[in-house]
Design an enzyme around this catalytic site. Structure first.
Site, mmCIF file in Angstrom:
data_model
loop_
_atom_site.group_PDB
_atom_site.id
_atom_site.type_symbol
_atom_site.label_atom_id
_atom_site.label_comp_id
_atom_site.label_asym_id
_atom_site.label_seq_id
_atom_site.Cartn_x
_atom_site.Cartn_y
_atom_site.Cartn_z
ATOM 1 N N TYR A 172 -5.532 -6.705 0.608
ATOM 2 C CA TYR A 172 -4.750 -6.178 1.722
ATOM 3 C C TYR A 172 -5.536 -5.087 2.451
ATOM 4 O O TYR A 172 -5.935 -4.098 1.852
ATOM 5 C CB TYR A 172 -3.402 -5.653 1.211
ATOM 6 C CG TYR A 172 -2.498 -5.201 2.316
ATOM 7 C CD1 TYR A 172 -1.911 -6.124 3.177
ATOM 8 C CD2 TYR A 172 -2.237 -3.857 2.529
ATOM 9 C CE1 TYR A 172 -1.087 -5.715 4.202
ATOM 10 C CE2 TYR A 172 -1.412 -3.436 3.553
ATOM 11 C CZ TYR A 172 -0.836 -4.372 4.385
ATOM 12 O OH TYR A 172 -0.025 -3.955 5.403
ATOM 13 N N LYS A 221 8.194 -8.006 2.231
ATOM 14 C CA LYS A 221 7.821 -9.405 2.429
ATOM 15 C C LYS A 221 8.834 -10.328 1.753
ATOM 16 O O LYS A 221 9.986 -10.340 2.123
ATOM 17 C CB LYS A 221 6.398 -9.614 1.925
ATOM 18 C CG LYS A 221 5.407 -8.530 2.394
ATOM 19 C CD LYS A 221 5.188 -8.526 3.897
ATOM 20 C CE LYS A 221 4.413 -7.317 4.405
ATOM 21 N NZ LYS A 221 3.150 -7.067 3.752
ATOM 22 N N ARG A 251 16.180 12.478 -3.894
ATOM 23 C CA ARG A 251 14.742 12.211 -3.852
ATOM 24 C C ARG A 251 14.221 11.720 -5.202
ATOM 25 O O ARG A 251 13.207 11.029 -5.283
ATOM 26 C CB ARG A 251 13.957 13.453 -3.399
ATOM 27 C CG ARG A 251 12.569 13.079 -2.834
ATOM 28 C CD ARG A 251 11.760 14.300 -2.434
ATOM 29 N NE ARG A 251 11.484 15.110 -3.575
ATOM 30 C CZ ARG A 251 11.604 16.433 -3.625
ATOM 31 N NH1 ARG A 251 11.984 17.114 -2.571
ATOM 32 N NH2 ARG A 251 11.338 17.087 -4.737
HETATM 33 C C1 PLP Z 1 2.354 -5.982 3.448
HETATM 34 C C2 PLP Z 1 1.519 -5.895 2.250
HETATM 35 C C3 PLP Z 1 1.261 -4.661 1.651
HETATM 36 C C4 PLP Z 1 1.767 -3.351 2.231
HETATM 37 O O1 PLP Z 1 3.165 -3.303 2.226
HETATM 38 P P1 PLP Z 1 4.042 -2.488 3.295
HETATM 39 O O2 PLP Z 1 5.430 -2.741 2.835
HETATM 40 O O3 PLP Z 1 3.732 -3.033 4.652
HETATM 41 O O4 PLP Z 1 3.624 -1.063 3.173
HETATM 42 C C5 PLP Z 1 0.480 -4.654 0.499
HETATM 43 N N1 PLP Z 1 -0.010 -5.792 -0.029
HETATM 44 C C6 PLP Z 1 0.225 -6.995 0.516
HETATM 45 C C7 PLP Z 1 -0.339 -8.213 -0.105
HETATM 46 C C8 PLP Z 1 0.998 -7.091 1.677
HETATM 47 O O5 PLP Z 1 1.209 -8.280 2.248
#
Ligand code: PLP
Length: 385
Positions: free
Chosen positions: A106, A204, A54
């Protein structure tokens, strides 16, 4: 000729994942370390410094150090999601602290700030994007501890001047954290522009294959605030599994190729549909008509990213109908994968969204640009039928 080599460029660093070899077998690709626990020596010490997963896992070392190299940071931490990375920063504030975030950002993070964040005693102000004057006026000396910025910001891709925000933060001793998910470390390095912390949804572009949920933070300094962030991660345990970290590293090896191609495709689509029949506007920082274009041209290097939005004449219903007719571009949430996605953000975000109702958000992938343009064209042509 000197033996000294020039520092390696980001493309080389990511393609070779820093060139690390797995020491036991000299394999180019790391192993996966599922062990949750590590043996103590007879004297009670932990010879490798690892005790329990962890706190840290061997599969984090390489992606974290690669991120440090790509962002120009001192230290990095992987998280189980982008949201958990962002929350580790915000939750390192103390009750009564003041923070500032942009109005367009976001959506899930903004929602958390408005609900749980405020209930936990944080004072949070939202300022219009692209407006340094209002930002300056919103700062409370002695109380403002964090500025949170996202640029280009979801889903209108408004651009903010990171160096300008950093100056405001420095003046009052606040930290500036930048969500760099959309620009990626290839196109923007916020730490080099004065930011203190960079956050990524590694789900992403960093991973890029829509098959890992992960997040990351990179810091410019290992200061007291960063120490609190680290405690939040190890205590909270919002960490990726070793296999997710391994997949993330594999994805990061092709980051530059994917981001370059997505940026080229997005630019081609933005140019094709700007001023086209049935399109009210194209929102893309690479277009000269975009209000943030000049800042983006200064701040982003090598492209303007793969995200753009099309506003469709005829409002929400017309926009939904165009999305419904797309065949190649998939109707799905998320972004930054190799495949192109479309989403009607206003209906996803619901009441209180600053997103225009006629807006379709496109995450452009690495497909053939003409195929994507043809797909949008056939979906637009169906409008009057
Ligand atoms: C997707 C996203 C997040 C959140 O990320 P997760 O991995 O889905 O928790 C935060 N900021 C932006 C710009 C995003 O596209």
């Amino acid at each position: 000729m000197s033996d000294e080599m020039k520092p390696l460029n980001p493309e080389t660093l990511s393609a070779q994942a820093l060139g690390w070899l797995e020491p036991t077998h000299k394999s180019l690709i790391p192993g996966i370390f599922p062990s949750t626990t590590y043996e103590r020596e007879a004297d009670g010490s932990y010879p490798t410094g690892r005790a329990y997963t962890r706190d840290h896992n061997p599969n984090y070392d390489q992606p974290e150090q690669l991120l440090c190299a790509l962002e120009g940071g001192r230290d990095a931490l992987l998280f189980s999601s982008g949201m958990s990375a962002a929350l580790a920063v915000v939750q390192s504030l103390r009750p009564g602290d003041h923070m500032i975030a942009p109005e367009v950002m976001y959506w899930s993070l903004r929602n958390w700030m408005l609900s749980v964040g405020r209930e936990w005693g944080l004072e949070i102000s939202f300022v219009p994007n692209g407006d340094l004057g209002t930002l300056q006026a919103a700062v409370i000396p002695g109380r403002t501890k964090l500025l949170w910025l996202e640029t280009p910001a979801n889903p209108t891709w408004v651009v903010d001047d990171i160096a300008g925000w950093a100056k405001v933060a420095k003046k009052v001793g606040a930290h500036l954290a930048v969500d760099n998910t959309v620009a990626t470390p290839l196109l923007t390095n916020p730490l080099k522009l004065g930011a203190d912390i960079v956050m990524h949804s590694a789900t992403k572009y960093l991973n890029g294959h829509s098959d890992v949920l992960a997040g990351a933070l990179v810091t410019a300094e290992e200061d007291d605030f960063w120490a609190r962030v680290k405690v939040n991660r190890s205590a909270g345990g919002a960490i990726p599994g070793p296999f997710e970290a391994w997949l993330l590293l594999r994805g990061m090896r092709t980051l530059h190729l994917r981001v370059e191609r997505a940026s080229e495709n997005a630019m081609a689509i933005a140019r094709q549909f700007e001023g086209a029949k049935g399109v009210r506007c194209v929102l893309y920082p690479g277009l000269k008509s975009h209000p943030g274009h000049d800042i983006a041209a200064r701040q982003m290097t090598g492209g303007f990213g793969g995200m753009l939005s099309l506003c469709i004449e005829g409002g929400e219903e017309a926009a939904m109908a165009v999305a419904a007719r797309l065949k190649v571009i998939k109707r799905a949430t998320s972004l930054g994968g190799v495949e192109s996605l479309v989403e009607h953000r206003a209906s996803v975000e619901g009441a209180g969204t600053p997103c225009p109702p006629d807006l379709l958000r496109l995450s452009i992938g690495i497909e053939n640009a003409e195929d994507l343009i043809n797909d949008i064209n056939q979906a637009m042509d169906g409008r009057n039928r």
